[in-house]
Design a protein around this motif. Structure first.
Motif, PDB file in Angstrom:
ATOM      1  N   GLU A  74      39.618  34.467  43.584  1.00 41.10           N
ATOM      2  CA  GLU A  74      39.726  33.158  43.328  1.00 41.10           C
ATOM      3  C   GLU A  74      38.025  32.850  43.553  1.00 41.10           C
ATOM      4  O   GLU A  74      37.414  31.908  42.755  1.00 41.10           O
ATOM      5  CB  GLU A  74      40.552  32.071  43.882  1.00 41.10           C
ATOM      6  N   GLU A  75      37.598  32.899  44.877  1.00 40.33           N
ATOM      7  CA  GLU A  75      36.435  32.671  45.060  1.00 40.33           C
ATOM      8  C   GLU A  75      35.294  33.663  44.323  1.00 40.33           C
ATOM      9  O   GLU A  75      34.368  32.817  43.870  1.00 40.33           O
ATOM     10  CB  GLU A  75      36.361  33.078  46.610  1.00 40.33           C
ATOM     11  N   ALA A  76      35.472  34.624  44.031  1.00 39.54           N
ATOM     12  CA  ALA A  76      34.533  35.352  43.115  1.00 39.54           C
ATOM     13  C   ALA A  76      34.434  34.733  41.742  1.00 39.54           C
ATOM     14  O   ALA A  76      33.331  34.703  41.174  1.00 39.54           O
ATOM     15  CB  ALA A  76      34.927  36.952  43.160  1.00 39.54           C
TER      16      ALA A  76
ATOM     17  N   ARG B   3      38.819  29.848  35.707  1.00 38.42           N
ATOM     18  CA  ARG B   3      39.029  30.640  36.990  1.00 38.42           C
ATOM     19  C   ARG B   3      40.097  31.642  36.804  1.00 38.42           C
ATOM     20  O   ARG B   3      40.038  32.656  37.424  1.00 38.42           O
ATOM     21  CB  ARG B   3      39.157  29.563  38.031  1.00 38.42           C
ATOM     22  N   THR B   4      41.350  31.082  36.187  1.00 44.71           N
ATOM     23  CA  THR B   4      42.530  32.036  35.995  1.00 44.71           C
ATOM     24  C   THR B   4      42.175  33.266  35.209  1.00 44.71           C
ATOM     25  O   THR B   4      42.288  34.175  35.483  1.00 44.71           O
ATOM     26  CB  THR B   4      43.672  31.108  35.180  1.00 44.71           C
TER      27      THR B   4
ATOM     28  N   ALA C 165      41.040  39.147  35.326  1.00 44.02           N
ATOM     29  CA  ALA C 165      40.132  40.072  34.924  1.00 44.02           C
ATOM     30  C   ALA C 165      39.819  40.851  36.212  1.00 44.02           C
ATOM     31  O   ALA C 165      39.914  42.316  36.540  1.00 44.02           O
ATOM     32  CB  ALA C 165      38.900  39.722  34.228  1.00 44.02           C
ATOM     33  N   LEU C 166      39.572  40.313  37.409  1.00 43.00           N
ATOM     34  CA  LEU C 166      39.315  40.951  38.733  1.00 43.00           C
ATOM     35  C   LEU C 166      40.412  41.560  39.204  1.00 43.00           C
ATOM     36  O   LEU C 166      40.476  42.718  39.984  1.00 43.00           O
ATOM     37  CB  LEU C 166      38.656  39.953  39.445  1.00 43.00           C
ATOM     38  N   ALA C 167      41.702  41.055  39.225  1.00 45.28           N
ATOM     39  CA  ALA C 167      42.681  41.358  39.715  1.00 45.28           C
ATOM     40  C   ALA C 167      43.132  42.883  38.708  1.00 45.28           C
ATOM     41  O   ALA C 167      43.707  43.930  39.090  1.00 45.28           O
ATOM     42  CB  ALA C 167      44.087  40.555  39.376  1.00 45.28           C
ATOM     43  N   GLU C 168      42.801  42.756  37.436  1.00 45.61           N
ATOM     44  CA  GLU C 168      43.061  43.914  36.677  1.00 45.61           C
ATOM     45  C   GLU C 168      42.144  44.998  36.972  1.00 45.61           C
ATOM     46  O   GLU C 168      42.830  46.288  37.116  1.00 45.61           O
ATOM     47  CB  GLU C 168      42.751  43.689  34.988  1.00 45.61           C
ATOM     48  N   ALA C 169      41.021  44.614  37.343  1.00 44.51           N
ATOM     49  CA  ALA C 169      39.784  45.658  37.953  1.00 44.51           C
ATOM     50  C   ALA C 169      40.503  46.383  38.977  1.00 44.51           C
ATOM     51  O   ALA C 169      40.371  47.684  39.259  1.00 44.51           O
ATOM     52  CB  ALA C 169      38.699  45.061  38.084  1.00 44.51           C
ATOM     53  N   SER C 170      40.960  45.650  40.123  1.00 41.63           N
ATOM     54  CA  SER C 170      41.631  46.198  41.237  1.00 41.63           C
ATOM     55  C   SER C 170      42.753  47.036  41.019  1.00 41.63           C
ATOM     56  O   SER C 170      42.924  47.902  41.526  1.00 41.63           O
ATOM     57  CB  SER C 170      42.146  44.986  42.017  1.00 41.63           C
ATOM     58  N   GLU C 171      43.531  46.608  40.051  1.00 42.84           N
ATOM     59  CA  GLU C 171      44.828  47.467  39.767  1.00 42.84           C
ATOM     60  C   GLU C 171      44.269  48.770  38.905  1.00 42.84           C
ATOM     61  O   GLU C 171      45.051  49.924  39.351  1.00 42.84           O
ATOM     62  CB  GLU C 171      45.714  46.702  38.698  1.00 42.84           C
ATOM     63  N   LEU C 172      43.110  48.774  38.343  1.00 35.83           N
ATOM     64  CA  LEU C 172      42.693  49.823  37.744  1.00 35.83           C
ATOM     65  C   LEU C 172      42.060  50.713  38.608  1.00 35.83           C
ATOM     66  O   LEU C 172      41.369  51.851  38.234  1.00 35.83           O
ATOM     67  CB  LEU C 172      41.930  49.632  36.331  1.00 35.83           C
ATOM     68  N   GLY C 173      41.733  50.233  39.710  1.00 38.82           N
ATOM     69  CA  GLY C 173      40.972  51.009  40.980  1.00 38.82           C
ATOM     70  C   GLY C 173      39.616  50.930  40.637  1.00 38.82           C
ATOM     71  O   GLY C 173      38.454  51.556  41.128  1.00 38.82           O
ATOM     72  N   GLU C 174      39.117  49.793  39.990  1.00 39.02           N
ATOM     73  CA  GLU C 174      37.744  49.488  39.727  1.00 39.02           C
ATOM     74  C   GLU C 174      37.163  48.702  40.751  1.00 39.02           C
ATOM     75  O   GLU C 174      35.843  48.735  40.755  1.00 39.02           O
ATOM     76  CB  GLU C 174      37.518  48.786  38.326  1.00 39.02           C
ATOM     77  N   THR C 175      37.760  47.947  41.512  1.00 38.36           N
ATOM     78  CA  THR C 175      37.299  47.110  42.681  1.00 38.36           C
ATOM     79  C   THR C 175      38.123  47.378  43.838  1.00 38.36           C
ATOM     80  O   THR C 175      39.236  47.879  43.731  1.00 38.36           O
ATOM     81  CB  THR C 175      37.255  45.618  42.397  1.00 38.36           C
TER      82      THR C 175
ATOM     83  N   ILE D 168      31.246  33.124  39.862  1.00 36.58           N
ATOM     84  CA  ILE D 168      30.662  33.535  38.527  1.00 36.58           C
ATOM     85  C   ILE D 168      30.403  32.388  37.429  1.00 36.58           C
ATOM     86  O   ILE D 168      29.690  32.346  36.798  1.00 36.58           O
ATOM     87  CB  ILE D 168      31.371  34.584  37.828  1.00 36.58           C
ATOM     88  N   ILE D 169      31.478  31.436  37.562  1.00 34.74           N
ATOM     89  CA  ILE D 169      31.567  30.493  36.790  1.00 34.74           C
ATOM     90  C   ILE D 169      30.463  29.485  36.928  1.00 34.74           C
ATOM     91  O   ILE D 169      29.672  28.865  36.164  1.00 34.74           O
ATOM     92  CB  ILE D 169      32.782  29.685  36.587  1.00 34.74           C
TER      93      ILE D 169
END
Length: 180
Positions: free
Chosen positions: A134-136, A111-112, A117-127, A140-141
């Motif tokens: 955490e819910e997302a 989960r971490t 990875a989702l936080a990185e995507a947000s920082e990169l403007g991808e999301t 996925i898992i």
């Protein structure tokens, strides 16, 4: 791995493991003091194999989610490892199971990793940044683990990689506000 995967921890015998390994039961116990230690060593080997295949640098941002699709595809070539994971993770919820802490820690770690990875995507403007990451990650898992069980029961009816890709694509559409 094969014995634990086929029989689970409680029904796997050290004698069968010894026979399949070509050593005596005393030989198995020479290297692993207990059946529980053997089990955790098998699980550690499984993880080490996966980490080795990932390489020194894990993909970042949305590329990590695409890596999960590749993992699902690769798992179709590793039925024994998939079965081992599915059987033992389900069995570990029982009281006193020797792999309970391992799986609790593994799920927390997964989960971490996905959350990061989702936080990185947000920082990169991808999301979008207004998401419950955490819910997302947990979703996925859950999808990936559920697909493994369905695939083990009906391998010709379930395409783990395609369905994982479909779910991640739908999730990304929600996370980005646009189709992937």
């Amino acid at each position: 791995m094969d014995t634990f995967a086929a029989r689970g921890y409680n029904n796997a015998s050290l004698q069968e493991i010894a026979d399949r390994s070509g050593v005596t039961q005393a030989g198995v116990l020479h290297y692993f003091r207990t059946k529980a230690q053997l089990l955790t060593s098998v699980l550690d080997l499984r993880d080490a194999t996966d980490i080795e295949q990932l390489g020194p640098d894990r993909p970042r941002g949305l590329a990590f989610l695409r890596h999960l699709v590749d993992t699902a595809r690769r798992n179709t070539e590793r039925e024994g490892i998939v079965r081992l994971y599915a059987v033992l993770s389900a069995e570990s919820v029982t009281e006193g199971h020797p792999a309970q802490e391992y799986f609790r820690d593994r799920y927390a770690g997964l989960r971490t990793m996905v959350t990061e990875a989702l936080a990185e995507a947000s920082e990169l403007g991808e999301t979008r940044s207004d998401l419950d990451l955490e819910e997302a990650a947990a979703a996925i898992i859950a999808v990936m683990d559920g697909l493994q069980i369905q695939w083990l029961l009906a391998p010709d009816s379930v395409d783990m990689a395609t369905v994982t890709d479909r779910v991640i694509t739908a999730l990304l559409a929600d996370l980005t506000g646009k189709p992937d």
